[in-house]
Write a protein that holds these residues in place. Structure first.
Motif, PDB file in Angstrom:
ATOM      1  N   TYR A 141       0.810  -1.221   0.000  1.00  0.00           N
ATOM      2  CA  TYR A 141       0.000   0.000   0.000  1.00  0.00           C
ATOM      3  C   TYR A 141       0.846   1.276   0.000  1.00  0.00           C
ATOM      4  O   TYR A 141       0.305   2.366   0.196  1.00  0.00           O
ATOM      5  CB  TYR A 141      -0.923   0.000   1.227  1.00  0.00           C
ATOM      6  CG  TYR A 141      -1.809  -1.219   1.270  1.00  0.00           C
ATOM      7  CD1 TYR A 141      -2.958  -1.294   0.495  1.00  0.00           C
ATOM      8  CD2 TYR A 141      -1.478  -2.314   2.071  1.00  0.00           C
ATOM      9  CE1 TYR A 141      -3.767  -2.428   0.509  1.00  0.00           C
ATOM     10  CE2 TYR A 141      -2.277  -3.452   2.089  1.00  0.00           C
ATOM     11  CZ  TYR A 141      -3.420  -3.503   1.314  1.00  0.00           C
ATOM     12  OH  TYR A 141      -4.212  -4.627   1.330  1.00  0.00           O
ATOM     13  N   THR A 165       2.137   7.131  -1.578  1.00  0.00           N
ATOM     14  CA  THR A 165       1.034   6.218  -1.907  1.00  0.00           C
ATOM     15  C   THR A 165       0.489   6.422  -3.316  1.00  0.00           C
ATOM     16  O   THR A 165      -0.450   5.731  -3.717  1.00  0.00           O
ATOM     17  CB  THR A 165      -0.114   6.404  -0.908  1.00  0.00           C
ATOM     18  OG1 THR A 165      -0.561   7.768  -0.946  1.00  0.00           O
ATOM     19  CG2 THR A 165       0.336   6.057   0.501  1.00  0.00           C
ATOM     20  N   LEU A 172      -5.212   1.079  -2.050  1.00  0.00           N
ATOM     21  CA  LEU A 172      -5.773   1.706  -0.856  1.00  0.00           C
ATOM     22  C   LEU A 172      -7.262   2.016  -1.044  1.00  0.00           C
ATOM     23  O   LEU A 172      -8.071   1.802  -0.142  1.00  0.00           O
ATOM     24  CB  LEU A 172      -5.005   2.987  -0.527  1.00  0.00           C
ATOM     25  CG  LEU A 172      -3.613   2.766   0.080  1.00  0.00           C
ATOM     26  CD1 LEU A 172      -2.774   4.031   0.001  1.00  0.00           C
ATOM     27  CD2 LEU A 172      -3.730   2.294   1.527  1.00  0.00           C
TER      28      LEU A 172
END
Length: 373
Positions: A141, A165, A172
């Motif tokens: 993630y 991210t 996610l």
């Protein structure tokens, strides 16, 4: 705070349940500053609650959110104080955060910093949001595990925009975590747990919200650490009991099967019990030995040395005393028992009073558990 060097005392867990703040073994005194800090913080919380309850009616409406969070913290402390299961403690805190901050998910997990994984037993989820219970790999993630490992709280309002991210935003979003708060919880400076909030839509996190999450996290870690200490203590007590039983069994086998002459004598040198080897080597039965008396079995030429050895045993509480002498058989002749491949050993239990007997027995137990031959 209960501090003891005797691990496994039966009343330790009971003392914790009756109100002791924590348990610290003398072998882990490095934990004591942390435990003291927790105790001080809890005392401050009790005082703050008393003050808050007296002033809550006068709080202006503009501060109602702050007041609600403070009240929620007090209620959480009350709720988890008597909980035994660490999973339920973490869930109670997660539910509080989820409902009060209106997020899709809130939870607590144990972190393995080396494996870069988090194990989640149970989390709170809003309707329609699935649980993350199980094991997750942080690298699936993003790269924020590097910040967590340093003890830095990780927050982002939109996984698509955060450089840590951006490349894993889809993963996610698939778990309703487009906006995230990951707050590391540490023990002695080491990352051990993580309190997290997830939301499926972009969301900014205010300083007040993060401060509230941090306070909840401190309470959770303190309660979980205390309960883990209780469980470890219970496990040690059970292990101690099992080891003592095993040692007692082995001692019993040695007593019955040894070809050595083993006996128990009191401070006056009166034999109270003997093992079967006495009958095999000398012909005497247990009741006969006790009736005749050990001194009456010793060869007259060896009696002075025997008396000196017995006197030394009294002075040294039976420790480190050994001697050799000739003993009379049931047929009337004298022999050194070791000529029959058996070394004579007299184990002295010196009954100078119940307290001394208890102390000697306790010392034997500790040596037995430590594996001391």
């Amino acid at each position: 705070i209960f501090v003891s060097g005797v691990i496994g005392e039966d009343n330790a867990v009971e003392l914790l349940k009756r109100g002791a703040t924590d348990y610290v073994g003398k072998g882990r005194l490095a934990r004591l500053p942390l435990v003291l800090e927790r105790a001080r913080r809890e005392a401050d919380e009790r005082k703050a609650r008393e003050s808050f309850e007296g002033q809550s009616q006068a709080i202006p409406p503009a501060f109602s959110a702050v007041a609600n969070r403070r009240r929620a913290l007090f209620n959480l402390s009350d709720r988890i104080r008597d909980m035994d299961d660490p999973v339920e403690i973490a869930y109670a805190a997660s539910e509080l955060l989820g409902r009060l901050l209106h997020v899709d998910r809130a939870g607590y997990g144990m972190v393995d910093k080396t494996a870069e994984t988090i194990d989640i037993a149970r989390d709170w989820n809003a309707p329609g949001v699935h649980t993350l219970a199980g094991r997750l790999h942080f690298r699936d993630y993003g790269s924020y595990i590097e910040d967590l490992a340093r003890g830095v709280t990780v927050t982002f309002a939109d996984a698509r925009e955060d450089p840590r991210t951006r490349d894993t935003a889809a993963a996610l979003e698939a778990i309703n975590a487009r906006a995230v708060v990951n707050m590391p919880l540490t023990e002695a400076g080491d990352l051990v747990g993580l309190l997290y909030l997830n939301h499926g839509a972009p969301r900014e996190w205010s300083a007040g919200e993060l401060a509230f999450v941090r306070e909840v996290g401190e309470r959770v870690r303190s309660a979980v650490a205390r309960r883990e200490a209780q469980q470890q203590l219970q496990a040690l007590a059970a292990s101690l009991e099992e080891q003592v039983q095993q040692r007692t069994f082995e001692r019993g086998r040695t007593w019955l099967l040894s070809r050595d002459l083993l006996g128990v004598a009191n401070a006056g040198g009166v034999v109270e019990s003997i093992n079967p080897a006495w009958t095999q080597v000398l012909g005497w039965k247990d009741a006969e030995i006790r009736a005749v008396g050990y001194r009456n079995l010793v060869h007259p030429d060896d009696l002075v040395a025997t008396e000196a050895a017995l006197a030394a045993a009294v002075v040294h509480n039976g420790a480190g005393t050994s001697f050799e002498n000739r003993l009379r058989t049931r047929n009337g002749d004298y022999r050194y028992p070791w000529l029959r491949d058996a070394a004579i050993t007299l184990s002295s239990l010196l009954r100078t009073g119940y307290r001394e007997e208890a102390r000697a027995w306790r010392e034997w137990l500790l040596r037995a558990v430590a594996g001391d031959p």
